[in-house]
Design a protein around this motif. Structure first.
Motif, PDB file in Angstrom:
ATOM      1  N   ASP A 180       6.093  10.510   2.441  1.00 35.69           N
ATOM      2  CA  ASP A 180       5.010   9.836   3.452  1.00 35.69           C
ATOM      3  C   ASP A 180       4.577   9.104   1.898  1.00 35.69           C
ATOM      4  OD1 ASP A 180       5.071  11.699   5.886  1.00 35.69           O
ATOM      5  OD2 ASP A 180       4.286  12.836   4.370  1.00 35.69           O
ATOM      6  N   ASP A 181       4.501   8.989   1.154  1.00 34.07           N
ATOM      7  CA  ASP A 181       4.180   7.861   0.288  1.00 34.07           C
ATOM      8  C   ASP A 181       2.646   7.951   0.060  1.00 34.07           C
ATOM      9  OD1 ASP A 181       4.907   6.100  -2.160  1.00 34.07           O
ATOM     10  OD2 ASP A 181       4.528   4.680  -0.771  1.00 34.07           O
ATOM     11  N   GLY A 182       1.983   8.891  -0.217  1.00 31.03           N
ATOM     12  CA  GLY A 182       0.704   9.198   0.150  1.00 31.03           C
ATOM     13  C   GLY A 182      -0.051   8.848   1.643  1.00 31.03           C
ATOM     14  N   GLU A 183       1.156   8.924   2.548  1.00 24.94           N
ATOM     15  CA  GLU A 183       0.343   9.173   4.008  1.00 24.94           C
ATOM     16  C   GLU A 183      -0.012  10.094   4.177  1.00 24.94           C
ATOM     17  OE1 GLU A 183      -0.843   6.170   5.344  1.00 24.94           O
ATOM     18  OE2 GLU A 183       0.413   4.273   6.477  1.00 24.94           O
ATOM     19  N   THR A 215       0.242  -1.279   0.185  1.00 23.47           N
ATOM     20  CA  THR A 215      -0.042  -0.151  -0.021  1.00 23.47           C
ATOM     21  C   THR A 215       0.283   1.413  -0.195  1.00 23.47           C
ATOM     22  OG1 THR A 215      -1.690  -1.293   1.718  1.00 23.47           O
ATOM     23  CG2 THR A 215      -2.051   1.367   0.562  1.00 23.47           C
ATOM     24  N   HIS A 216       2.161   1.351   1.064  1.00 20.47           N
ATOM     25  CA  HIS A 216       2.758   2.550   1.086  1.00 20.47           C
ATOM     26  C   HIS A 216       3.917   1.790   1.108  1.00 20.47           C
ATOM     27  CE1 HIS A 216      -0.395   5.090   1.012  1.00 20.47           C
ATOM     28  NE2 HIS A 216      -1.099   4.330   2.581  1.00 20.47           N
ATOM     29  N   SER A 242       4.333   9.704   8.667  1.00 20.73           N
ATOM     30  CA  SER A 242       5.156   8.723   8.540  1.00 20.73           C
ATOM     31  C   SER A 242       6.578   9.054   8.127  1.00 20.73           C
ATOM     32  CB  SER A 242       4.445   8.324   7.333  1.00 20.73           C
ATOM     33  OG  SER A 242       3.914   8.490   6.562  1.00 20.73           O
ATOM     34  N   THR A 288       7.461   0.162   5.182  1.00 23.69           N
ATOM     35  CA  THR A 288       6.938  -1.167   3.262  1.00 23.69           C
ATOM     36  C   THR A 288       5.339  -1.005   4.704  1.00 23.69           C
ATOM     37  OG1 THR A 288       8.105  -1.801   2.365  1.00 23.69           O
ATOM     38  CG2 THR A 288       5.812  -2.715   2.002  1.00 23.69           C
ATOM     39  N   VAL A 294       7.217   4.242   2.686  1.00 23.38           N
ATOM     40  CA  VAL A 294       7.330   5.144   3.224  1.00 23.38           C
ATOM     41  C   VAL A 294       9.070   5.236   3.432  1.00 23.38           C
ATOM     42  CG1 VAL A 294       7.623   7.091   5.470  1.00 23.38           C
ATOM     43  CG2 VAL A 294       5.200   5.688   4.499  1.00 23.38           C
TER      44      VAL A 294
END
Length: 209
Positions: free
Chosen positions: A67-70, A50-51, A75, A96, A53
């Motif tokens: 933050d890769d989308g968080e 999902t992510h 994060s 991950t 980070v």
């Protein structure tokens, strides 16, 4: 540059919170390009996550995180802060996340990412990068074992003897230790063995857990 702390190697650890899997992965890196190459390797390994980070901090002062989308601030920066608080640099960490279907909230995310990063650092271990002095000396065959024991007792590393007419001994000593070693060596061999400093090098020394 003075002493500083780095990861001793690669470390990986998993933390589960409300069915979400957080996999912390830590690697020693020495440049931004090495850090980003590690991030890409982890992304490829966990491309279905999902992510992914990530954060890195270098001894020269460079640091970045994603933050890769968080949600912002939940994060990447908390991951980075684990290493800042621990005084660790030349490090890249990717955490991950495989989403488990239950929202954790901002506080829960901060705790989970921080925990996964801290566990991965613990798995990697820590090493202190410190300056060592390269020293060389000549001694007789009869003196060699005593000289070697004296060096070992002073914390020397990479002790090597080359055997010809005399024994040429090369070793690394912690910075600042050569003067005292020279004095003790002169006392032990009645001045027969002379020590010379041939330069210095930075190298890691594994720290006890």
């Amino acid at each position: 540059m003075g002493d500083y702390i780095i990861p001793a190697g690669y470390g990986e650890a998993e933390y589960i919170d409300k069915k979400s899997r957080f996999i912390g992965q830590v690697e020693h890196v020495e440049s931004e390009s090495e850090a980003m190459a590690f991030v890409e390797r982890v992304r490829c390994k966990h491309e279905d996550a999902t992510h992914n980070v990530w954060a890195y901090i270098l001894s020269g002062g460079a640091m970045r995180w994603s933050d890769d989308g968080e949600p912002g601030g939940t994060s990447g920066q908390p991951t980075l802060n684990v290493f800042r608080r621990a005084g660790v640099c030349d490090v890249c960490c990717v955490v991950t996340r495989y989403f488990g279907g239950i929202l954790l909230g901002s506080g829960g995310l901060v705790r989970a990412y921080s925990k996964a990063a801290a566990l991965a650092l613990e798995a990697a271990g820590r090493a202190r990068m410190a300056e060592w002095e390269r020293v060389e000396l000549m001694c007789s065959y009869s003196q060699y074992e005593r000289v070697r024991r004296l060096l070992e007792g002073s914390g020397a590393a990479d002790i090597e003897g080359s055997f010809g007419e005399f024994v040429a001994v090369a070793a690394l000593l912690p910075a600042g230790a050569a003067g005292e070693m020279e004095r003790r060596l002169s006392d032990m061999t009645a001045g027969a063995a002379q020590l010379a400093v041939k330069g210095s090098v930075f190298r890691p020394q594994k720290m006890e857990a």
